[in-house]
Design a protein around this motif. Structure first.
Motif, PDB file in Angstrom:
ATOM      1  N   TRP A 192      -6.429   7.484  19.921  1.00 26.48           N
ATOM      2  CA  TRP A 192      -5.938   7.228  18.567  1.00 26.48           C
ATOM      3  C   TRP A 192      -6.606   5.919  18.158  1.00 26.48           C
ATOM      4  O   TRP A 192      -6.467   4.909  18.844  1.00 26.48           O
ATOM      5  CB  TRP A 192      -4.419   7.077  18.531  1.00 26.48           C
ATOM      6  N   ILE A 193      -7.345   5.941  17.047  1.00 25.96           N
ATOM      7  CA  ILE A 193      -8.143   4.759  16.695  1.00 25.96           C
ATOM      8  C   ILE A 193      -8.048   4.450  15.207  1.00 25.96           C
ATOM      9  O   ILE A 193      -7.992   5.350  14.372  1.00 25.96           O
ATOM     10  CB  ILE A 193      -9.624   4.952  17.113  1.00 25.96           C
ATOM     11  N   ASP A 194      -7.991   3.154  14.910  1.00 23.94           N
ATOM     12  CA  ASP A 194      -8.189   2.658  13.550  1.00 23.94           C
ATOM     13  C   ASP A 194      -9.005   1.370  13.675  1.00 23.94           C
ATOM     14  O   ASP A 194      -9.508   1.064  14.740  1.00 23.94           O
ATOM     15  CB  ASP A 194      -6.863   2.470  12.793  1.00 23.94           C
ATOM     16  N   ARG A 195      -9.145   0.633  12.604  1.00 24.67           N
ATOM     17  CA  ARG A 195      -9.998  -0.572  12.652  1.00 24.67           C
ATOM     18  C   ARG A 195      -9.376  -1.718  13.434  1.00 24.67           C
ATOM     19  O   ARG A 195     -10.061  -2.677  13.757  1.00 24.67           O
ATOM     20  CB  ARG A 195     -10.320  -1.047  11.245  1.00 24.67           C
ATOM     21  N   ARG A 196      -8.083  -1.628  13.743  1.00 27.46           N
ATOM     22  CA  ARG A 196      -7.423  -2.711  14.464  1.00 27.46           C
ATOM     23  C   ARG A 196      -7.287  -2.463  15.959  1.00 27.46           C
ATOM     24  O   ARG A 196      -7.444  -3.375  16.757  1.00 27.46           O
ATOM     25  CB  ARG A 196      -6.039  -2.960  13.866  1.00 27.46           C
ATOM     26  N   ASN A 197      -6.940  -1.223  16.348  1.00 29.39           N
ATOM     27  CA  ASN A 197      -6.661  -0.899  17.743  1.00 29.39           C
ATOM     28  C   ASN A 197      -7.159   0.486  18.100  1.00 29.39           C
ATOM     29  O   ASN A 197      -7.229   1.363  17.241  1.00 29.39           O
ATOM     30  CB  ASN A 197      -5.142  -0.911  18.014  1.00 29.39           C
ATOM     31  N   ALA A 198      -7.420   0.649  19.388  1.00 29.97           N
ATOM     32  CA  ALA A 198      -7.693   1.971  19.939  1.00 29.97           C
ATOM     33  C   ALA A 198      -6.738   2.167  21.109  1.00 29.97           C
ATOM     34  O   ALA A 198      -6.679   1.332  22.011  1.00 29.97           O
ATOM     35  CB  ALA A 198      -9.137   2.072  20.417  1.00 29.97           C
ATOM     36  N   HIS A 199      -5.963   3.242  21.060  1.00 26.19           N
ATOM     37  CA  HIS A 199      -5.054   3.588  22.146  1.00 26.19           C
ATOM     38  C   HIS A 199      -5.682   4.766  22.875  1.00 26.19           C
ATOM     39  O   HIS A 199      -5.896   5.825  22.284  1.00 26.19           O
ATOM     40  CB  HIS A 199      -3.670   3.957  21.611  1.00 26.19           C
ATOM     41  N   ILE A 200      -5.980   4.565  24.156  1.00 25.37           N
ATOM     42  CA  ILE A 200      -6.697   5.564  24.935  1.00 25.37           C
ATOM     43  C   ILE A 200      -5.771   6.126  26.003  1.00 25.37           C
ATOM     44  O   ILE A 200      -5.241   5.385  26.825  1.00 25.37           O
ATOM     45  CB  ILE A 200      -7.946   4.946  25.588  1.00 25.37           C
ATOM     46  N   VAL A 201      -5.578   7.443  25.973  1.00 24.41           N
ATOM     47  CA  VAL A 201      -4.772   8.136  26.967  1.00 24.41           C
ATOM     48  C   VAL A 201      -5.729   8.913  27.858  1.00 24.41           C
ATOM     49  O   VAL A 201      -6.534   9.712  27.376  1.00 24.41           O
ATOM     50  CB  VAL A 201      -3.763   9.099  26.303  1.00 24.41           C
ATOM     51  N   SER A 202      -5.633   8.648  29.152  1.00 27.36           N
ATOM     52  CA  SER A 202      -6.504   9.308  30.123  1.00 27.36           C
ATOM     53  C   SER A 202      -5.648  10.202  31.018  1.00 27.36           C
ATOM     54  O   SER A 202      -4.670   9.748  31.606  1.00 27.36           O
ATOM     55  CB  SER A 202      -7.213   8.239  30.958  1.00 27.36           C
TER      56      SER A 202
ATOM     57  N   GLY B 280      -6.634   9.718  14.339  1.00 23.75           N
ATOM     58  CA  GLY B 280      -6.339   8.464  13.675  1.00 23.75           C
ATOM     59  C   GLY B 280      -6.478   8.588  12.175  1.00 23.75           C
ATOM     60  O   GLY B 280      -6.935   9.612  11.662  1.00 23.75           O
ATOM     61  N   PRO B 281      -6.071   7.551  11.460  1.00 24.87           N
ATOM     62  CA  PRO B 281      -6.196   7.560  10.003  1.00 24.87           C
ATOM     63  C   PRO B 281      -7.591   7.097   9.587  1.00 24.87           C
ATOM     64  O   PRO B 281      -8.345   6.551  10.384  1.00 24.87           O
ATOM     65  CB  PRO B 281      -5.137   6.545   9.568  1.00 24.87           C
ATOM     66  N   GLY B 282      -7.946   7.301   8.365  1.00 25.93           N
ATOM     67  CA  GLY B 282      -9.183   6.750   7.817  1.00 25.93           C
ATOM     68  C   GLY B 282     -10.447   7.336   8.412  1.00 25.93           C
ATOM     69  O   GLY B 282     -10.464   8.404   9.005  1.00 25.93           O
ATOM     70  N   GLU B 283     -11.535   6.592   8.239  1.00 30.17           N
ATOM     71  CA  GLU B 283     -12.860   7.047   8.650  1.00 30.17           C
ATOM     72  C   GLU B 283     -13.285   6.557  10.025  1.00 30.17           C
ATOM     73  O   GLU B 283     -14.304   6.989  10.544  1.00 30.17           O
ATOM     74  CB  GLU B 283     -13.901   6.596   7.620  1.00 30.17           C
ATOM     75  N   THR B 284     -12.536   5.657  10.623  1.00 31.70           N
ATOM     76  CA  THR B 284     -12.945   5.090  11.902  1.00 31.70           C
ATOM     77  C   THR B 284     -13.083   6.164  12.978  1.00 31.70           C
ATOM     78  O   THR B 284     -13.980   6.103  13.810  1.00 31.70           O
ATOM     79  CB  THR B 284     -11.949   4.007  12.346  1.00 31.70           C
ATOM     80  N   LYS B 285     -12.206   7.156  12.944  1.00 33.59           N
ATOM     81  CA  LYS B 285     -12.264   8.232  13.950  1.00 33.59           C
ATOM     82  C   LYS B 285     -13.581   9.004  13.859  1.00 33.59           C
ATOM     83  O   LYS B 285     -14.177   9.336  14.876  1.00 33.59           O
ATOM     84  CB  LYS B 285     -11.062   9.164  13.820  1.00 33.59           C
ATOM     85  N   ASN B 286     -14.049   9.250  12.637  1.00 32.09           N
ATOM     86  CA  ASN B 286     -15.322   9.961  12.459  1.00 32.09           C
ATOM     87  C   ASN B 286     -16.507   9.079  12.842  1.00 32.09           C
ATOM     88  O   ASN B 286     -17.497   9.574  13.394  1.00 32.09           O
ATOM     89  CB  ASN B 286     -15.460  10.448  11.024  1.00 32.09           C
ATOM     90  N   GLN B 287     -16.410   7.791  12.557  1.00 34.08           N
ATOM     91  CA  GLN B 287     -17.474   6.869  12.953  1.00 34.08           C
ATOM     92  C   GLN B 287     -17.566   6.789  14.475  1.00 34.08           C
ATOM     93  O   GLN B 287     -18.663   6.729  15.035  1.00 34.08           O
ATOM     94  CB  GLN B 287     -17.225   5.493  12.348  1.00 34.08           C
ATOM     95  N   LEU B 288     -16.405   6.797  15.161  1.00 34.53           N
ATOM     96  CA  LEU B 288     -16.416   6.790  16.624  1.00 34.53           C
ATOM     97  C   LEU B 288     -17.036   8.076  17.156  1.00 34.53           C
ATOM     98  O   LEU B 288     -17.839   8.040  18.095  1.00 34.53           O
ATOM     99  CB  LEU B 288     -15.000   6.615  17.180  1.00 34.53           C
ATOM    100  N   LYS B 289     -16.687   9.202  16.577  1.00 33.26           N
ATOM    101  CA  LYS B 289     -17.266  10.482  17.005  1.00 33.26           C
ATOM    102  C   LYS B 289     -18.785  10.443  16.885  1.00 33.26           C
ATOM    103  O   LYS B 289     -19.503  10.862  17.806  1.00 33.26           O
ATOM    104  CB  LYS B 289     -16.719  11.628  16.160  1.00 33.26           C
ATOM    105  N   ASN B 290     -19.293   9.932  15.767  1.00 31.95           N
ATOM    106  CA  ASN B 290     -20.743   9.832  15.579  1.00 31.95           C
ATOM    107  C   ASN B 290     -21.374   8.898  16.606  1.00 31.95           C
ATOM    108  O   ASN B 290     -22.456   9.182  17.130  1.00 31.95           O
ATOM    109  CB  ASN B 290     -21.068   9.379  14.160  1.00 31.95           C
TER     110      ASN B 290
ATOM    111  N   MET C 107     -12.404  17.670  19.461  1.00 31.30           N
ATOM    112  CA  MET C 107     -11.811  17.779  18.139  1.00 31.30           C
ATOM    113  C   MET C 107     -11.518  16.385  17.588  1.00 31.30           C
ATOM    114  O   MET C 107     -11.251  15.456  18.335  1.00 31.30           O
ATOM    115  CB  MET C 107     -10.506  18.571  18.216  1.00 31.30           C
ATOM    116  N   VAL C 108     -11.571  16.272  16.255  1.00 25.88           N
ATOM    117  CA  VAL C 108     -11.187  15.058  15.544  1.00 25.88           C
ATOM    118  C   VAL C 108     -10.071  15.458  14.585  1.00 25.88           C
ATOM    119  O   VAL C 108     -10.213  16.418  13.838  1.00 25.88           O
ATOM    120  CB  VAL C 108     -12.376  14.446  14.773  1.00 25.88           C
ATOM    121  N   GLU C 109      -8.972  14.714  14.639  1.00 26.05           N
ATOM    122  CA  GLU C 109      -7.781  15.068  13.868  1.00 26.05           C
ATOM    123  C   GLU C 109      -7.254  13.854  13.110  1.00 26.05           C
ATOM    124  O   GLU C 109      -7.238  12.758  13.639  1.00 26.05           O
ATOM    125  CB  GLU C 109      -6.720  15.579  14.849  1.00 26.05           C
ATOM    126  N   THR C 110      -6.804  14.080  11.882  1.00 29.59           N
ATOM    127  CA  THR C 110      -6.194  13.014  11.107  1.00 29.59           C
ATOM    128  C   THR C 110      -4.752  12.848  11.555  1.00 29.59           C
ATOM    129  O   THR C 110      -4.012  13.821  11.639  1.00 29.59           O
ATOM    130  CB  THR C 110      -6.236  13.337   9.605  1.00 29.59           C
TER     131      THR C 110
END
Length: 147
Positions: free
Chosen positions: A8-18, A97-107, A121-124
């Motif tokens: 789950w990512i936005d411009r402030r934090n990324a929460h990574i579940v492994s 995540g919200p916004g465009e950061t998730k798509n930028q990370l995917k790229n 998959m990328v999900e809002t």
């Protein structure tokens, strides 16, 4: 060993579940949650400006926006690099995540040779707690029993 990642990512934090298979595999999955704070500075919203005396629509003071935009872009790249360093052993990646950061990370992930093609998959998704993020990731990978 299979490693499934949910981010789950936005411009402030990324929460990574492994989620990784335990040995022996009958024991289920092991879950780890990590948070990476971004150092991307927020956009500055300038208002007003000073007009030329005597004319209401004279030249306005303009900030040097290209420098701050370039600085933010560099900070965002460093943020994505730290996220990708954390998930470098992933077999499958689910981004939300919200916004465009998730798509930028995917790229950014698809541009790296080591992780390219692993984004499933990328999900809002709006703001979520760490428990909600972990539950959504388990649900996405259809993992019910955490052992």
């Amino acid at each position: 060993m299979s490693i499934y990642i949910g981010i789950w990512i936005d411009r402030r934090n990324a929460h990574i579940v492994s989620l990784s298979k335990r040995n022996p595999p009958e024991d289920g999955y092991e879950q780890a949650v990590e948070t990476i704070a971004s150092e991307v500075e927020p956009r500055l919203r300038l208002s007003g400006g000073s007009g030329v005396r005597g004319t209401p629509w004279g030249p306005q003071d303009v900030s040097v926006d290209s420098k701050s935009a370039a600085r933010r872009k560099k900070q965002l790249e460093e943020y994505f690099d730290s996220v990708m360093d954390t998930i470098k052993g992933a077999d499958r990646i689910f981004i939300m995540g919200p916004g465009e950061t998730k798509n930028q990370l995917k790229n950014a992930i698809n541009r790296t040779k080591a992780l390219s093609g692993r984004v499933m998959m990328v999900e809002t998704a709006d703001k979520m707690t760490a428990r909600q993020i972990a539950a959504r990731v388990r649900d996405f990978y259809e993992i019910e029993d955490m052992g």
